[in-house]
Scaffold this motif. Structure first.
Motif, PDB file in Angstrom:
ATOM      1  N   GLY A 465       0.809  -1.217   0.000  1.00 46.80           N
ATOM      2  CA  GLY A 465       0.000   0.000   0.000  1.00 46.80           C
ATOM      3  C   GLY A 465       0.839   1.262   0.000  1.00 46.80           C
ATOM      4  O   GLY A 465       1.976   1.283   0.482  1.00 46.80           O
ATOM      5  N   SER A 466       0.257   2.341  -0.517  1.00 51.11           N
ATOM      6  CA  SER A 466       1.016   3.582  -0.709  1.00 51.11           C
ATOM      7  C   SER A 466       1.443   4.248   0.587  1.00 51.11           C
ATOM      8  O   SER A 466       2.447   4.955   0.622  1.00 51.11           O
ATOM      9  CB  SER A 466       0.188   4.566  -1.541  1.00 51.11           C
ATOM     10  N   SER A 467       0.707   4.056   1.678  1.00 51.02           N
ATOM     11  CA  SER A 467       1.057   4.731   2.926  1.00 51.02           C
ATOM     12  C   SER A 467       1.969   3.897   3.804  1.00 51.02           C
ATOM     13  O   SER A 467       2.442   4.357   4.844  1.00 51.02           O
ATOM     14  CB  SER A 467      -0.215   5.070   3.715  1.00 51.02           C
ATOM     15  N   GLN A 468       2.256   2.663   3.401  1.00 52.67           N
ATOM     16  CA  GLN A 468       3.012   1.737   4.234  1.00 52.67           C
ATOM     17  C   GLN A 468       4.507   2.018   4.228  1.00 52.67           C
ATOM     18  O   GLN A 468       5.068   2.484   3.227  1.00 52.67           O
ATOM     19  CB  GLN A 468       2.828   0.305   3.738  1.00 52.67           C
ATOM     20  N   SER A 469       5.159   1.669   5.327  1.00 49.53           N
ATOM     21  CA  SER A 469       6.602   1.493   5.304  1.00 49.53           C
ATOM     22  C   SER A 469       6.885   0.204   4.533  1.00 49.53           C
ATOM     23  O   SER A 469       6.189  -0.802   4.717  1.00 49.53           O
ATOM     24  CB  SER A 469       7.148   1.369   6.723  1.00 49.53           C
ATOM     25  N   ILE A 470       7.908   0.238   3.681  1.00 45.17           N
ATOM     26  CA  ILE A 470       8.234  -0.976   2.921  1.00 45.17           C
ATOM     27  C   ILE A 470       9.135  -1.918   3.716  1.00 45.17           C
ATOM     28  O   ILE A 470       9.531  -2.964   3.209  1.00 45.17           O
ATOM     29  CB  ILE A 470       8.897  -0.643   1.571  1.00 45.17           C
ATOM     30  N   ALA A 471       9.432  -1.561   4.964  1.00 50.95           N
ATOM     31  CA  ALA A 471      10.318  -2.404   5.769  1.00 50.95           C
ATOM     32  C   ALA A 471       9.716  -3.784   6.007  1.00 50.95           C
ATOM     33  O   ALA A 471      10.389  -4.803   5.819  1.00 50.95           O
ATOM     34  CB  ALA A 471      10.619  -1.721   7.101  1.00 50.95           C
ATOM     35  N   THR A 472       8.452  -3.832   6.425  1.00 50.32           N
ATOM     36  CA  THR A 472       7.838  -5.123   6.747  1.00 50.32           C
ATOM     37  C   THR A 472       7.690  -6.030   5.532  1.00 50.32           C
ATOM     38  O   THR A 472       8.054  -7.218   5.599  1.00 50.32           O
ATOM     39  CB  THR A 472       6.487  -4.908   7.444  1.00 50.32           C
ATOM     40  N   PRO A 473       7.152  -5.556   4.393  1.00 48.63           N
ATOM     41  CA  PRO A 473       7.090  -6.440   3.222  1.00 48.63           C
ATOM     42  C   PRO A 473       8.446  -7.017   2.831  1.00 48.63           C
ATOM     43  O   PRO A 473       8.547  -8.206   2.488  1.00 48.63           O
ATOM     44  CB  PRO A 473       6.534  -5.534   2.118  1.00 48.63           C
ATOM     45  N   ASN A 474       9.506  -6.201   2.913  1.00 46.23           N
ATOM     46  CA  ASN A 474      10.824  -6.704   2.535  1.00 46.23           C
ATOM     47  C   ASN A 474      11.412  -7.626   3.591  1.00 46.23           C
ATOM     48  O   ASN A 474      12.127  -8.570   3.257  1.00 46.23           O
ATOM     49  CB  ASN A 474      11.760  -5.528   2.243  1.00 46.23           C
ATOM     50  N   THR A 475      11.095  -7.384   4.850  1.00 44.20           N
ATOM     51  CA  THR A 475      11.535  -8.299   5.910  1.00 44.20           C
ATOM     52  C   THR A 475      10.938  -9.685   5.696  1.00 44.20           C
ATOM     53  O   THR A 475      11.643 -10.707   5.749  1.00 44.20           O
ATOM     54  CB  THR A 475      11.117  -7.765   7.286  1.00 44.20           C
ATOM     55  N   TYR A 476       9.639  -9.733   5.439  1.00 47.55           N
ATOM     56  CA  TYR A 476       8.975 -11.022   5.250  1.00 47.55           C
ATOM     57  C   TYR A 476       9.466 -11.710   3.976  1.00 47.55           C
ATOM     58  O   TYR A 476       9.679 -12.932   3.956  1.00 47.55           O
ATOM     59  CB  TYR A 476       7.461 -10.832   5.182  1.00 47.55           C
ATOM     60  N   LEU A 477       9.635 -10.950   2.909  1.00 44.86           N
ATOM     61  CA  LEU A 477      10.091 -11.525   1.643  1.00 44.86           C
ATOM     62  C   LEU A 477      11.509 -12.074   1.790  1.00 44.86           C
ATOM     63  O   LEU A 477      11.803 -13.204   1.358  1.00 44.86           O
ATOM     64  CB  LEU A 477      10.032 -10.461   0.546  1.00 44.86           C
ATOM     65  N   ASN A 478      12.404 -11.290   2.382  1.00 50.18           N
ATOM     66  CA  ASN A 478      13.774 -11.763   2.595  1.00 50.18           C
ATOM     67  C   ASN A 478      13.802 -13.047   3.410  1.00 50.18           C
ATOM     68  O   ASN A 478      14.554 -13.985   3.118  1.00 50.18           O
ATOM     69  CB  ASN A 478      14.593 -10.693   3.333  1.00 50.18           C
ATOM     70  N   THR A 479      12.979 -13.087   4.454  1.00 51.04           N
ATOM     71  CA  THR A 479      12.963 -14.250   5.343  1.00 51.04           C
ATOM     72  C   THR A 479      12.465 -15.495   4.624  1.00 51.04           C
ATOM     73  O   THR A 479      13.044 -16.590   4.760  1.00 51.04           O
ATOM     74  CB  THR A 479      12.075 -13.969   6.570  1.00 51.04           C
ATOM     75  N   ALA A 480      11.395 -15.341   3.851  1.00 47.70           N
ATOM     76  CA  ALA A 480      10.835 -16.474   3.114  1.00 47.70           C
ATOM     77  C   ALA A 480      11.842 -17.026   2.107  1.00 47.70           C
ATOM     78  O   ALA A 480      12.034 -18.251   1.998  1.00 47.70           O
ATOM     79  CB  ALA A 480       9.546 -16.052   2.412  1.00 47.70           C
ATOM     80  N   VAL A 481      12.485 -16.129   1.368  1.00 50.35           N
ATOM     81  CA  VAL A 481      13.468 -16.570   0.364  1.00 50.35           C
ATOM     82  C   VAL A 481      14.684 -17.189   1.051  1.00 50.35           C
ATOM     83  O   VAL A 481      15.236 -18.195   0.580  1.00 50.35           O
ATOM     84  CB  VAL A 481      13.871 -15.386  -0.543  1.00 50.35           C
ATOM     85  N   ALA A 482      15.105 -16.621   2.173  1.00 47.18           N
ATOM     86  CA  ALA A 482      16.248 -17.181   2.904  1.00 47.18           C
ATOM     87  C   ALA A 482      15.973 -18.626   3.322  1.00 47.18           C
ATOM     88  O   ALA A 482      16.867 -19.484   3.256  1.00 47.18           O
ATOM     89  CB  ALA A 482      16.550 -16.325   4.134  1.00 47.18           C
TER      90      ALA A 482
END
Length: 707
Positions: A465-482
């Motif tokens: 979403g446009s108002s979100q910090s992108i920190a959480t989406p990237n944290t979850y994505l990095n973790t899943a791929v790791a």
């Protein structure tokens, strides 16, 4: 207004980064030995010593003072989703009644803001106030300049007295380390001995609306919630598609020029700007950067958009759906993985079918997206985004991956054990006009209906979403791929025949998880049915997806890679539920207030005047039927609106009195939001038949078409 920039005399290269304490500035101002130490700390090879920090702090202080700074702040990302700062001056009194301007290494490394009033989800009791901020050496310090003065901002992490992460940066940095560790294992197994680090990079596209401040100030809903809780569509919306990529109006162009200037000065590489689909909707996109720096930069982008808009007599709206009936705003999170020596691990090259590294890493991403679809969906779950997802201008709430024909054919062939067609080199598009060049054709098309699309050498997570910090989406994505990379690495490290192992891993993984790949129209009802047949989750509401965070396997995932402890993830679950409920509570309260205090009294007076006019016409024998009919319809709607407002107040009170956080959020979603929709329908219908001058608020025409 910010300091005037003469673009005729000031080149962008000389302007860029002037308010950023970047590596190039450190290289100029620090002794060579200290600069090398900082580079080693940034690369994760050493820990920062206090001795090195003292030298850096002195150089940073001198640089900031030269530019007029009087204060410094540790700038951090609490779980509000915004940024926070506490300003301290550089002054240190002397015994003779004067002051020195001091800034120590200890002050650079560590700050101590009060942690008691930030969301903690139970990690901290209200009376436990101590919190710490720690300098993120990998993200450059910068200066904030405005008419009130200049402040040195130091990007930091924020955590509790007991070491719990109270912010969005600590888990992000941990996830980057986790992915780096597993990706390096893969590269070593593939024979790469030169790469020392794998870095995730992000380029977030930021969408937003601009409205005239005069009209914004007359809309309580915009001021308090960021969106219009009432508002009927005008005769024209976005159906002519004339705004998208259209010529930028002068007033907006002046705003964009200053926006770019402010961002370039702090080292944010703003690159692209254009009109978006909806009227008064726009987009800005930067050049890719390391993920944690991109997160910091995007927070600066959002803050600067709002600040500069006000200087130009406008307000910026970052809400995902500020106007019902027109496109909402997202934040397309373009994500990739690269080595420190410049190799993009998601670059297919000219022959992707024989690029083992590309096939392996791409298969890992596909598997991660399928296995952890609900986790990724939760990363984009907010009250605002519930209005946008699946609304035929944003990706559906179904997580799927777009590949395009050529890549799908390659992976399908591998999974099915069939020969893979060899590439004949990059295809070219021939337009049949001699004055136009033939153009190289990318390995895949783009699909704007896909939540997770491969776009050449990166994946675009379009659900954020446009108002979100992108920190959480990237944290979850990095973790899943790791996690998936760690499983791939286990197999590769044990294999004697690496080539056979790679083929087997890709074949097994893609065969099991290709159900998530979909190249068609994500907006179609057929896809919803097909996704259900494939067993893909379709979770439309925030409150329905957040419980995934506390599932045992998700807690284990975060704990395995040391991203979040059980306590930290549970705290976030409660914070996000509470935030959702509070947001709906505010919106419902604004609705009730607008009806009771403005709409009902204003329109009642208008209806009374109509009825009197009709009576006067009837008294002289003139035709009064139209006025009588209109007055009657308005009276009927007002009665219905009054009843529906009473119902909204009732369900709102019931939700407020519910103690369990999840049950309360469900009540807000299922009862309050539902009744808000009913009330809005009646009020919007009323707006359409009331004289424009009698309606108490500016309408969509003013908000969407007056810049």
């Amino acid at each position: 207004m910010s300091e005037s920039i003469n673009f005729i005399e000031t080149s962008v290269p000389s302007l860029y980064g002037t308010n950023c304490f970047s590596n190039s500035v450190m290289r100029e101002r620090l002794p060579k030995s200290i600069y090398k130490e900082i580079l080693a700390v940034q690369a994760g090879e050493k820990e920062l010593s206090l001795e090195v920090a003292e030298v850096v702090a002195a150089a940073m202080r001198d640089w900031a003072l030269e530019k007029g700074a009087t204060h410094y702040t540790h700038w951090f990302h609490p779980l509000t989703g915004l940024t926070a700062e506490k300003h301290d001056s550089f002054i240190a009194p002397t015994s003779d009644g004067k002051v020195l301007m001091e800034f120590s290494g200890k002050e650079l490394i560590k700050g101590e803001p009060d942690a008691s009033s930030f969301p903690s989800g139970g990690l901290r009791a209200t009376f436990e106030a101590r919190g710490y901020t720690a300098w993120d050496v990998t993200s450059p310090a910068f200066l904030k300049q405005d008419p009130t003065g200049t402040t040195l901002c130091i990007p930091t992490a924020f955590f509790s007295y007991y070491g719990h992460a109270l912010d969005k940066k600590v888990p992000l940095l941990r996830s980057m380390n986790a992915l780096n560790k597993q990706a390096i294992r893969i590269l070593r197994a593939l024979g790469n001995t030169t790469a020392k680090q794998v870095i995730t990079t992000v380029g977030p596209e930021q969408e937003y609306f601009l409205v005239d401040k005069k009209y914004f100030d007359e809309r309580p809903d915009l001021m308090l919630t960021g969106r219009t809780v009432f508002g009927s569509m005008p005769a024209k919306g976005q159906e002519l598609e004339d705004h998208y990529f259209g010529a930028i109006k002068e007033r907006v162009a002046m705003f964009m020029r200053e926006l770019n200037t402010e961002l370039w000065k702090v080292g944010v590489a703003a690159k692209t700007q254009h009109n978006e689909v909806a009227p008064n909707q726009f987009e800005i996109a930067p050049i890719f950067s390391t993920t944690n720096v991109a997160v910091d930069s995007n927070q600066l982008v959002m803050e600067t958009i709002k600040k500069v808009a006000r200087r130009h007599g406008m307000e910026a709206l970052l809400h995902e759906k500020p106007f019902a009936g027109v496109n909402g705003s997202g934040k397309h999170n373009n994500w990739s993985m690269s080595t420190d020596d410049g190799i993009n691990l998601l670059d297919p090259g000219e022959n992707p079918e024989s690029n083992a590294r590309f096939l392996l890493f791409t298969a890992a991403v596909v598997e991660a997206v399928d296995r952890y679809a609900l986790l990724l969906r939760s990363s984009a779950a907010t009250a605002g985004n519930d209005h946008r997802l699946g609304a035929n201008e944003a990706p559906p709430a179904i997580i799927s991956v777009f590949f395009g024909g050529p890549l799908t054919e390659i992976f399908d062939s591998i999974a099915d054990g069939k020969p893979v067609s060899k590439s004949t080199g990059m295809e070219r598009i021939k337009l049949g006009v001699t004055s136009l060049p033939t153009l190289p054709k990318d390995v895949s098309d783009r699909n704007r209906t896909s939540p997770f699309a491969f776009t050449g050498n990166k994946f675009e997570f379009r659900m954020v979403g446009s108002s979100q910090s992108i920190a959480t989406p990237n944290t979850y994505l990095n973790t899943a791929v790791a996690q998936v990379l760690s499983e791939f690495a286990d197999k590769l490290e044990k294999a004697s025949d690496k080539n056979a192992a790679i083929e087997a891993i890709v074949k097994e993984s893609y065969a099991k998880h290709r159900r998530v790949v979909f190249n068609g129209n994500g907006y179609s009802e057929e896809w919803v049915k097909e996704a259900e047949r494939r067993g893909l989750p379709n979770v439309r509401a925030t409150v329905d997806v957040l419980p995934v965070l506390v599932q045992p396997e998700i807690i284990a995932l975060f704990e395995t890679h040391q991203i979040l402890t059980k306590e930290e993830i549970e705290s976030r679950y409660h914070i996000y539920l509470e935030r959702y409920s509070k947001q709906i509570n505010i919106e419902a309260g604004v609705m009730i207030s607008m009806v009771r205090r403005s709409i009902f009294p204003g329109v009642s007076a208008y209806a009374g005047a109509l009825a009197r006019d009709a009576a006067s016409l009837a008294a002289i024998g003139a035709v009064s039927a139209p006025q009588e009919k209109k007055a009657k319809r308005i009276a009927e709607l007002l009665n219905e609106i009054n009843e529906d407002t009473d119902k909204l107040e009732k369900v709102l009170t019931e939700a407020q009195e519910t103690e369990d956080a999840f049950i309360q959020a469900k009540a807000y979603r299922e009862k309050v939001v539902s009744q808000m929709g009913v009330l809005r329908g009646k009020v919007d219908a009323l707006e359409k038949i009331v004289d424009k001058k009698a309606w108490p608020f500016p309408g969509y025409e003013e908000l969407l078409f007056t810049l």
